[in-house]
Design a protein around this motif. Structure first.
Motif, PDB file in Angstrom:
ATOM      1  N   ASP A  49       0.850  -1.187   0.000  1.00 21.59           N
ATOM      2  CA  ASP A  49       0.000   0.000   0.000  1.00 21.59           C
ATOM      3  C   ASP A  49       0.889   1.242   0.000  1.00 21.59           C
ATOM      4  O   ASP A  49       2.055   1.194   0.412  1.00 21.59           O
ATOM      5  CB  ASP A  49      -0.910   0.019   1.233  1.00 21.59           C
ATOM      6  N   GLY A  63      -3.606  -4.329   5.001  1.00 20.02           N
ATOM      7  CA  GLY A  63      -3.581  -3.500   3.805  1.00 20.02           C
ATOM      8  C   GLY A  63      -4.904  -3.532   3.066  1.00 20.02           C
ATOM      9  O   GLY A  63      -5.859  -4.209   3.452  1.00 20.02           O
ATOM     10  N   SER A  64      -4.961  -2.788   1.983  1.00 21.45           N
ATOM     11  CA  SER A  64      -6.163  -2.767   1.148  1.00 21.45           C
ATOM     12  C   SER A  64      -6.372  -4.138   0.518  1.00 21.45           C
ATOM     13  O   SER A  64      -5.427  -4.813   0.122  1.00 21.45           O
ATOM     14  CB  SER A  64      -6.014  -1.722   0.032  1.00 21.45           C
TER      15      SER A  64
END
Length: 561
Positions: free
Chosen positions: A24, A493-494
């Motif tokens: 990210d 994280g995403s």
């Protein structure tokens, strides 16, 4: 959805799977700042995403420019001479692949250090950087005098400094007394007259902050908040997306507040040379009536996009800000049946996900949000620890995107991997996926928007549903609970939803960070497919575990030393 993904997909869909982004922006930016800023007066303002062909293979990379931030110079050294003569420029970039980490979970650099050096001959050939000095940038807000008797800091090396002199074409002459008299009056600064550092060849570099620079030239355009750097032909360039907007377009609904426009086109691409400071405006959308009007008013300002060097055109990307406006509107206007639209029977929305790292805005970006000439886009409300998924760039074979939306329709036609910007949709107030929208970024296909709807006959998991399955996995939950103790913190994280073949693969990285450190390490990768969820130290290990006939045992619980 199809259910045909197997372990051999690592080779079959290598172009897609080798470019899955595990970093990210914010944790990578923290790592860059800890590992590569070298000196306290250097600063990485933000992280950009791009693609380069390295050794014949298209690779997605992330990189950041090492700029000089004079405000970080020790206070005792913030003298007038240092401000205007000595600390004049930043130096080089740091670049790393999106999917590779070292054994200890840190970025595995392709380009690093100062002066910047490539880690191998293939990278050096693909991304040569001979002119590394950055005189114009996102953080560069001081006026400097170059070609003077004073030494300019080029870059530090070991225990000494390397000095240089500006050889660029930018700047205004200030070598004559009457010129210095004029600038002394303009800046209300008599030291310009009294200084004996000037020579007949001296020049003044003014308005070096790139957003301010382009706004001064063309204040009638709105500008994207995320300039990004491109390294090509040995030089460094900044690329900015510019928009024409209007609130008077007939029968058009305004964008969501706080915007007021109901017409927007990404009509102009702006290129700023990071060394010379030259600014070129290229018309990217010649069908736009507004930009054509500006072109007639300022015939020497704009150039056709065909005049942009091919090496730069290869790095153009569809802007996220514009894409978000379009996806917000399409969530309603995908309904083409008048009755369905009138009754709002099938509204969509951008999926929600647990709040990951937020992208770090540079000071220049943050300060520009409230200026009229910046594009200020509305963001979905963040409630209950959730936020709307942001669009993400991927390198993939576009046929896999079509197949993932319509399993059973795959063909034998092979399409080369390309750079695209994706966002998924879910039905309003539902969590399952319903469709994709993709913006193409490469070559003649640039700017084309494609929408693929999933079959409504079967369930396609959305990010919240996958997050719930991860949270309910007892081994993963236990490991995360252990890591979140003893002075460490796990950041998730995403989540990326990757089309692979006629299936979807869900990917989420985990970062481990000590409470007394700002150096995140990519510790684990979580993969989900169908009814399976696994967590392993690397993507390859997790992928093999996902499709193993006898799944690997989860690694033993690890305490943080």
């Amino acid at each position: 959805m199809g259910n045909t993904l197997k372990a051999d997909a690592l080779q079959k869909y290598a172009a897609t799977l080798r470019n899955i982004r595990l970093w990210d922006s914010e944790p990578l930016l923290q790592a860059y700042r800890q590992l590569q800023e070298i000196r306290p007066y250097y600063q990485f303002p933000s992280v950009d995403i791009d693609r380069y062909t390295i050794d014949g293979t298209l690779r997605q990379v992330m990189h950041s420019a090492r700029e000089l931030d004079f405000s970080l110079v020790p206070e005792r050294a913030q003298t007038w001479v240092n401000r205007h003569f000595f600390y004049t420029h930043g130096y080089g970039i740091t670049l790393s692949p999106v999917n590779v980490v070292t054994r200890v979970g840190l970025p595995d650099f392709f380009i690093k250090d100062i002066p910047p050096r490539a880690v191998n001959a293939a990278v050096q050939k693909a991304i040569p950087i001979q002119n590394s000095a950055i005189y114009y940038g996102e953080l560069t807000d001081t006026d400097v005098y170059v070609n003077t008797k004073a030494l300019e800091l080029d870059y530090p090396q070991a225990e000494e400094n390397i000095y240089g002199s500006y050889q660029g074409t930018g700047g205004m002459p200030v070598g004559q007394f009457w010129q210095r008299l004029l600038y002394a009056w303009y800046f209300r600064d008599s030291r310009i007259l009294l200084s004996d550092e000037f020579t007949p060849a001296s020049k003044l570099l003014l308005r070096r902050q790139i957003v301010t620079r382009v706004k001064t030239i063309a204040p009638f355009l709105k500008y994207d908040r995320d300039p990004y750097m491109v390294a090509t032909e040995g030089n460094l360039y900044w690329v900015l997306d510019a928009y024409t907007t209007s609130d008077r377009y007939p029968y058009s609904e305004p964008a969501p507040p706080p915007n007021s426009f109901n017409y927007i086109r990404n009509s102009v691409k702006v290129v700023v040379d990071a060394y010379h400071g030259s600014v070129d405006f290229y018309i990217a959308d010649p069908k736009d009536a507004i930009v054509q009007t500006y072109h007639r008013l300022y015939p020497t300002l704009f150039k056709p996009l065909e005049k942009m060097p091919i090496s730069l055109r290869q790095h153009l990307r569809y802007p996220i800000d514009l894409f978000q406006v379009q996806t917000q509107q399409y969530a309603t206007y995908h309904m083409t049946d008048p009755q369905v639209f009138y009754n709002k029977e099938d509204p969509w929305q951008i999926p929600q996900e647990a709040r990951p790292h937020r992208n770090a805005l540079s000071p220049s970006q943050d300060s520009s949000l409230n200026q009229d000439s910046s594009l200020w886009l509305s963001k979905a409300a963040q409630t209950g620890g959730l936020q709307s998924m942001e669009p993400y760039y991927l390198i993939l074979e576009l046929s896999t995107l079509r197949n993932a939306a319509h399993p059973g329709t795959s063909t034998t036609t092979t399409q080369p991997a390309e750079f695209v910007l994706l966002t998924p949709f879910t039905p309003a107030n539902k969590q399952n996926l319903i469709a994709w929208m993709a913006a193409r970024c490469d070559g003649e296909e640039y700017g084309k928007l494609l929408v693929y709807e999933f079959s409504r006959q079967s369930l396609v998991f959305g990010p919240q549903q996958v997050e719930a399955r991860i949270n309910q996995n007892p081994l993963i939950a236990q490991q995360l609970s252990l890591w979140n103790q003893q002075g460490s913190r796990v950041n998730r994280g995403s989540m990326l939803i990757i089309p692979v073949g006629d299936s979807l693969l869900y990917v989420q990285p985990l970062y481990l960070e000590a409470e007394d450190s700002r150096l995140p390490e990519l510790t684990r990768v979580i993969l989900a497919y169908e009814d399976r969820v696994v967590m392993q130290p690397t993507f390859e290990d997790a992928f093999r575990d996902l499709f193993a006939e006898e799944p690997q045992k989860d690694p033993p619980m690890q305490e943080v030393k």
